[in-house]
Scaffold this motif. Structure first.
Motif, PDB file in Angstrom:
ATOM      1  N   GLY A   1      31.465 -52.233  -9.568  1.00 23.36           N
ATOM      2  CA  GLY A   1      32.396 -51.432 -10.349  1.00 23.36           C
ATOM      3  C   GLY A   1      33.033 -50.341  -9.513  1.00 23.36           C
ATOM      4  O   GLY A   1      34.213 -50.393  -9.178  1.00 23.36           O
ATOM      5  N   GLY A   2      32.245 -49.338  -9.148  1.00 22.76           N
ATOM      6  CA  GLY A   2      32.782 -48.243  -8.352  1.00 22.76           C
ATOM      7  C   GLY A   2      33.295 -48.689  -6.998  1.00 22.76           C
ATOM      8  O   GLY A   2      34.411 -48.345  -6.588  1.00 22.76           O
ATOM      9  N   GLY A   3      32.493 -49.467  -6.294  1.00 19.35           N
ATOM     10  CA  GLY A   3      32.867 -49.883  -4.947  1.00 19.35           C
ATOM     11  C   GLY A   3      33.985 -50.900  -4.903  1.00 19.35           C
ATOM     12  O   GLY A   3      34.976 -50.713  -4.189  1.00 19.35           O
ATOM     13  N   ARG A   4      33.860 -51.969  -5.681  1.00 16.91           N
ATOM     14  CA  ARG A   4      34.833 -53.070  -5.640  1.00 16.91           C
ATOM     15  C   ARG A   4      35.966 -52.932  -6.632  1.00 16.91           C
ATOM     16  O   ARG A   4      36.950 -53.669  -6.573  1.00 16.91           O
ATOM     17  N   GLY A   5      35.818 -52.041  -7.604  1.00 13.71           N
ATOM     18  CA  GLY A   5      36.889 -51.849  -8.579  1.00 13.71           C
ATOM     19  C   GLY A   5      36.886 -52.823  -9.738  1.00 13.71           C
ATOM     20  O   GLY A   5      37.889 -52.928 -10.453  1.00 13.71           O
ATOM     21  N   GLN A   6      35.770 -53.504  -9.969  1.00 17.59           N
ATOM     22  CA  GLN A   6      35.697 -54.393 -11.126  1.00 17.59           C
ATOM     23  C   GLN A   6      35.636 -53.562 -12.408  1.00 17.59           C
ATOM     24  O   GLN A   6      34.970 -52.518 -12.456  1.00 17.59           O
ATOM     25  N   PRO A   7      36.337 -54.004 -13.452  1.00 12.93           N
ATOM     26  CA  PRO A   7      36.414 -53.216 -14.691  1.00 12.93           C
ATOM     27  C   PRO A   7      35.037 -52.997 -15.312  1.00 12.93           C
ATOM     28  O   PRO A   7      34.223 -53.916 -15.384  1.00 12.93           O
ATOM     29  N   ARG A   8      34.821 -51.778 -15.777  1.00 16.04           N
ATOM     30  CA  ARG A   8      33.537 -51.449 -16.398  1.00 16.04           C
ATOM     31  C   ARG A   8      33.276 -52.320 -17.619  1.00 16.04           C
ATOM     32  O   ARG A   8      32.129 -52.737 -17.867  1.00 16.04           O
ATOM     33  N   ALA A   9      34.314 -52.618 -18.393  1.00 13.88           N
ATOM     34  CA  ALA A   9      34.145 -53.428 -19.593  1.00 13.88           C
ATOM     35  C   ALA A   9      33.661 -54.829 -19.242  1.00 13.88           C
ATOM     36  O   ALA A   9      32.870 -55.427 -19.978  1.00 13.88           O
ATOM     37  N   ARG A  10      34.135 -55.360 -18.126  1.00 11.20           N
ATOM     38  CA  ARG A  10      33.700 -56.694 -17.684  1.00 11.20           C
ATOM     39  C   ARG A  10      32.222 -56.681 -17.320  1.00 11.20           C
ATOM     40  O   ARG A  10      31.468 -57.595 -17.665  1.00 11.20           O
ATOM     41  N   ILE A  11      31.797 -55.629 -16.621  1.00 14.24           N
ATOM     42  CA  ILE A  11      30.386 -55.521 -16.245  1.00 14.24           C
ATOM     43  C   ILE A  11      29.522 -55.353 -17.492  1.00 14.24           C
ATOM     44  O   ILE A  11      28.448 -55.953 -17.606  1.00 14.24           O
ATOM     45  N   ALA A  12      29.999 -54.552 -18.438  1.00 14.41           N
ATOM     46  CA  ALA A  12      29.244 -54.327 -19.675  1.00 14.41           C
ATOM     47  C   ALA A  12      29.078 -55.615 -20.464  1.00 14.41           C
ATOM     48  O   ALA A  12      28.013 -55.872 -21.055  1.00 14.41           O
TER      49      ALA A  12
END
Length: 211
Positions: free
Chosen positions: A106-117
């Protein structure tokens, strides 16, 4: 008794391996049955994923693929190791868990937080009861990593990448103060170990008090 899933988080060079062993010994000294694992890894499948994700020759892995690989390994770990341990009344102690994906992917690669959640809800199934975050300035952490010599694929990332990782970790800790305990990992090793032991003792006391 609930509350038996503990995780350690932190950036590169924060000393997680050292603190993990300190925590394991502390829990065992209190007569608790502890299963220790790591991410990615902890299972045959997870260790195979770890070899791929950390291979410095695999710079072609996309951010999306990395995120999915992490959760694939995590899903296997939860079902094969963590859930069975907790169901048997044991404690589970893991070197990294889902917070690492919010920080690195998320923070490092910029993947959306909603996707990770969404992946967390679907694949991880559970959240840690207690998380020790070893917080360390990025420059100091990278200096420690450099002193070790060989760097893996993640460790080869830029300082800016790790600044974003650290910021994401600190943001999560601030958002969930009841779960996180932040330890200043720039302190002498003995002080860090003492802080970890104090946190574990207080936490176990609180869990046992409501058992």
């Amino acid at each position: 008794m609930s509350g038996k899933f503990i995780t350690l988080e932190g950036g590169e060079g924060a000393g997680k391996s050292t603190v993990l062993e300190v925590v394991r010994v502390r829990l065992a000294s209190r007569g608790l049955d502890v299963v220790v694992t790591r991410e990615p890894g902890g299972t045959a499948f997870g260790e195979a994923v770890r070899a791929i994700v950390l291979d410095p020759a695999r710079r072609d892995i996309t951010a999306e693929s990395e995120l999915l690989l992490m959760f694939a390994a995590r899903a296997q770990l939860v079902r094969e190791v963590i859930q069975p341990a907790l169901a048997a009344g044991r404690w589970a102690l893991s070197d990294r868990f889902t917070d690492a994906s919010y920080a690195y992917q998320g923070g490092g690669r910029g993947q959306p937080r909603a996707r990770i959640a969404e992946l967390e809800d679907w694949a991880a199934l559970i959240k840690p009861d207690l998380t020790l975050l070893l917080d360390l300035p990025v420059a100091e952490g990278l200096a420690r990593v450099g002193a070790r010599g060989h760097a893996d694929r993640i460790e080869l990332e830029s300082g800016d990448f790790f600044e974003r990782v650290r910021a994401a970790y600190r943001e999560r800790a601030a958002a969930e103060p009841a779960r996180f305990r932040v330890i200043d990992a720039s302190q002498p090793v003995a002080v860090v170990r003492g802080a970890a032991c104090a946190i574990i003792d207080a936490y176990v006391d609180s869990v046992e008090a409501v058992a």
